[in-house]
Design a protein around this motif. Sequence first.
Motif, mmCIF file in Angstrom:
data_model
loop_
_atom_site.group_PDB
_atom_site.id
_atom_site.type_symbol
_atom_site.label_atom_id
_atom_site.label_comp_id
_atom_site.label_asym_id
_atom_site.label_seq_id
_atom_site.Cartn_x
_atom_site.Cartn_y
_atom_site.Cartn_z
ATOM 1 N N GLY A 115 34.520 37.682 39.740
ATOM 2 C CA GLY A 115 34.067 38.035 41.093
ATOM 3 C C GLY A 115 34.099 36.823 42.008
ATOM 4 N N LEU A 116 33.692 35.674 41.467
ATOM 5 C CA LEU A 116 33.738 34.439 42.256
ATOM 6 C C LEU A 116 35.169 34.162 42.726
ATOM 7 C CD1 LEU A 116 32.725 31.689 43.351
ATOM 8 C CD2 LEU A 116 32.983 30.774 41.041
ATOM 9 N N PHE A 117 36.120 34.247 41.799
ATOM 10 C CA PHE A 117 37.504 33.925 42.175
ATOM 11 C C PHE A 117 38.109 34.956 43.115
ATOM 12 C CE2 PHE A 117 39.444 30.042 40.842
ATOM 13 C CZ PHE A 117 38.377 29.451 40.193
ATOM 14 N N LYS A 118 37.737 36.215 42.939
ATOM 15 C CA LYS A 118 38.241 37.224 43.886
ATOM 16 C C LYS A 118 37.721 36.881 45.283
ATOM 17 C CE LYS A 118 38.635 42.300 44.381
ATOM 18 N NZ LYS A 118 39.944 42.324 45.023
ATOM 19 N N GLY A 119 36.490 36.423 45.349
ATOM 20 C CA GLY A 119 35.915 36.012 46.630
ATOM 21 C C GLY A 119 36.618 34.799 47.220
ATOM 22 N N LEU A 120 36.894 33.796 46.389
ATOM 23 C CA LEU A 120 37.550 32.582 46.885
ATOM 24 C C LEU A 120 38.935 32.902 47.466
ATOM 25 C CD1 LEU A 120 36.701 30.004 44.021
ATOM 26 C CD2 LEU A 120 35.486 30.345 46.189
ATOM 27 N N ARG A 121 39.628 33.853 46.850
ATOM 28 C CA ARG A 121 40.962 34.225 47.350
ATOM 29 C C ARG A 121 40.879 35.061 48.625
ATOM 30 N NH1 ARG A 121 41.429 35.705 41.915
ATOM 31 N NH2 ARG A 121 41.554 37.939 42.358
ATOM 32 N N THR A 122 39.848 35.895 48.694
ATOM 33 C CA THR A 122 39.793 36.924 49.736
ATOM 34 C C THR A 122 39.157 36.450 51.040
ATOM 35 O OG1 THR A 122 39.588 38.568 47.972
ATOM 36 C CG2 THR A 122 38.936 39.278 50.185
ATOM 37 N N ASP A 420 38.333 25.146 36.277
ATOM 38 C CA ASP A 420 39.614 24.432 36.275
ATOM 39 C C ASP A 420 40.758 25.359 35.863
ATOM 40 O OD1 ASP A 420 38.324 22.171 37.105
ATOM 41 O OD2 ASP A 420 38.200 21.244 35.118
ATOM 42 N N GLU A 421 40.513 26.139 34.823
ATOM 43 C CA GLU A 421 41.585 27.016 34.347
ATOM 44 C C GLU A 421 41.915 28.084 35.399
ATOM 45 O OE1 GLU A 421 41.147 28.106 30.231
ATOM 46 O OE2 GLU A 421 42.666 29.705 30.428
ATOM 47 N N MET A 422 40.875 28.601 36.051
ATOM 48 C CA MET A 422 41.116 29.668 37.037
ATOM 49 C C MET A 422 41.706 29.115 38.337
ATOM 50 S SD MET A 422 37.880 32.124 36.106
ATOM 51 C CE MET A 422 38.393 33.672 36.872
ATOM 52 N N LEU A 423 41.313 27.907 38.713
ATOM 53 C CA LEU A 423 41.930 27.293 39.907
ATOM 54 C C LEU A 423 43.425 27.111 39.686
ATOM 55 C CD1 LEU A 423 39.336 24.535 40.996
ATOM 56 C CD2 LEU A 423 40.046 26.535 42.341
ATOM 57 N N GLU A 424 43.768 26.698 38.481
ATOM 58 C CA GLU A 424 45.184 26.499 38.157
ATOM 59 C C GLU A 424 45.919 27.853 38.147
ATOM 60 O OE1 GLU A 424 46.969 23.856 37.938
ATOM 61 O OE2 GLU A 424 48.785 24.859 37.183
ATOM 62 N N ALA A 425 45.313 28.845 37.490
ATOM 63 C CA ALA A 425 45.971 30.159 37.361
ATOM 64 C C ALA A 425 46.183 30.827 38.712
ATOM 65 C CB ALA A 425 45.146 31.057 36.438
ATOM 66 N N HIS A 426 45.269 30.590 39.639
ATOM 67 C CA HIS A 426 45.324 31.280 40.936
ATOM 68 C C HIS A 426 45.791 30.368 42.066
ATOM 69 C CE1 HIS A 426 43.436 34.995 39.615
ATOM 70 N NE2 HIS A 426 42.407 34.361 39.126
ATOM 71 N N LYS A 427 46.383 29.218 41.720
ATOM 72 C CA LYS A 427 46.599 28.194 42.763
ATOM 73 C C LYS A 427 47.449 28.676 43.941
ATOM 74 C CE LYS A 427 50.312 25.440 40.681
ATOM 75 N NZ LYS A 427 50.405 25.713 39.246
ATOM 76 N N ASP A 428 48.352 29.635 43.689
ATOM 77 C CA ASP A 428 49.186 30.134 44.800
ATOM 78 C C ASP A 428 48.361 30.847 45.868
ATOM 79 O OD1 ASP A 428 51.274 29.161 43.404
ATOM 80 O OD2 ASP A 428 52.058 31.120 42.740
ATOM 81 N N HIS A 429 47.198 31.351 45.479
ATOM 82 C CA HIS A 429 46.376 32.104 46.435
ATOM 83 C C HIS A 429 45.135 31.337 46.861
ATOM 84 C CE1 HIS A 429 48.951 35.536 45.980
ATOM 85 N NE2 HIS A 429 48.822 35.488 44.661
ATOM 86 N N LEU A 430 45.093 30.036 46.537
ATOM 87 C CA LEU A 430 43.910 29.245 46.896
ATOM 88 C C LEU A 430 44.316 27.964 47.627
ATOM 89 C CD1 LEU A 430 41.915 29.662 43.552
ATOM 90 C CD2 LEU A 430 41.323 30.684 45.764
ATOM 91 N N PRO A 431 44.955 28.113 48.780
ATOM 92 C CA PRO A 431 45.447 26.921 49.483
ATOM 93 C C PRO A 431 44.317 25.983 49.900
ATOM 94 C CG PRO A 431 45.576 28.874 50.897
ATOM 95 C CD PRO A 431 45.248 29.350 49.519
ATOM 96 N N GLN A 432 43.090 26.488 49.987
ATOM 97 C CA GLN A 432 41.989 25.642 50.481
ATOM 98 C C GLN A 432 41.521 24.627 49.430
ATOM 99 O OE1 GLN A 432 41.700 28.697 49.190
ATOM 100 N NE2 GLN A 432 39.655 29.550 49.322
ATOM 101 N N PHE A 433 41.901 24.830 48.174
ATOM 102 C CA PHE A 433 41.450 23.890 47.122
ATOM 103 C C PHE A 433 42.546 22.870 46.788
ATOM 104 C CE2 PHE A 433 38.365 27.206 46.546
ATOM 105 C CZ PHE A 433 37.212 26.490 46.248
#
Length: 433
Positions: A115-122, A420-433
Amino acid sequence: GLKIVTIGGGSSYTPELVEGFIKRHSELPVSELWLVDIEDGREKLEIVGNLAKRMVKKAGLDIEIHLTLDRREALKDADFVTTQFRVGLLDARIKDERIPLKHGYMGQETNGAGGLFKGLRTIPIVVGITKDMAELCPDAWLINFTNPAGMVTEALLKYGYTKKVIGLCNVPIGMERMAAEILEMDPSRIRMDFAGLNHMVFGKEIYVDGKPFMKEFIEKYTDANVVTTMKNIKDFKWEPDFIRGIGVIPCPYHRYYFKKREMLESELKAYAENGTRAETVKKLEEELFELYKDETLDIKPPQLQERGGAYYSDAACRLINSIYNDTMDIQPVNTMNRGALADIAYDSAVEVSCIITKNGPVPLSMGHLPTAVRGLVQQIKAFEQTAADAAMTGDYNLALAAMTMNPLVQEDVDAKVLLDEMLEAHKDHLPQF
Ligand code: NAD
Ligand code: G6P
Ligand code: MN
């Protein structure tokens, strides 16, 4: 007539939205529905858009359906904007569910690390939508279902460029339907008072023909052999004395907190055997789109009821109708608290029963939550706020604080591994990090 814009128009739920507008057309004169998607959703948009056109034609109504990848073109002079998009589509959800499970933590679309990562992307994208709205349709209402809907509403109240935002979920409606089924009554005789946060909401009172009925209801509720959950959550039964102890009706999602071990074990089993919920949904969605392609189909197919979000689009149409017609009926939505929940800050987003007016929802005063559940609700609120700040700033340490404070994690070292693992996995959708 009204111009409605739906962002994430390629969603398999869109036929429900179209059905909702068709059903209400005599009181809610929609003349244009703009379905907006992105390049990755072009094919879905095409298929679902053509079904929408057939549905409108069958109903003999004059509603123009526009399909576009140009959000700004669509938003110009809109009256209502609904959002139902999924950044990264189901492949991103699969990661949100699988990565935490791999490390022994709950993997879920709107709760815990997922849920946290869905929020960070959205969140940055929804805030961007409000920026366009402030310029192109400043008087329009934004009705957001994009999950995590509570965290997104919280972020919009703080960072959004328009304050005319409402978050919506099908959980409260589902709880009222379930109550009607337990009481074997027509749903129109029943109303619940809802108080809490999205996916963290409680039925605080229930009325039958306008009379408070909670004490009696709890006995029937704990005794009934009725499904009390959504399609995406296992129907593990509550311990009756626990429900008597809290004195309120939990929502289906509370199972992740009050049945932590049971839920985790069952999810780990699914993960090892046939995949997580996202993988089930992927199959379901493929089947739905095969149906939608059939040019003889001109109604919403019943198979859509297998999705956890069944009825949410109808809730959106009902809400839009009540705002447009200033009906002042009561509906549960996510909006600014304004003192309705005594245990939550004035300017935070809460999920609460509201009177729906043409100036938006006016929350009903709910007072305090039961002491036993108050702390969890406040902790989730603090998590949502920290997560929203992390999403907007790209601050790594804040993201780690949010992850660690989530009641489904609560381990700082593991939280960092997950992060760390999720930031890497989702990096294409997390330009702010
Ligand atoms: P989905 O995977 O079908 O996505 C819908 C569409 O969004 C896709 O066609 C995709 O291409 C598009 N999209 C992705 N990024 C976009 C962007 N930046 N702009 C415009 N479109 C974009 O998703 P779904 O299963 O229909 O669910 C949609 C959303 O609604 C999800 O966030 C889901 O969690 C949420 N949802 C909420 C509730 C609720 O109770 N509030 C219920 C069900 C689903
Ligand atoms: C509903 C929730 C939604 C959630 C959805 C998942 O229970 O209210 O917020 O996203 O179901 O359904 P799905 O079919 O995608 O697993
Ligand atoms: Mn929901």
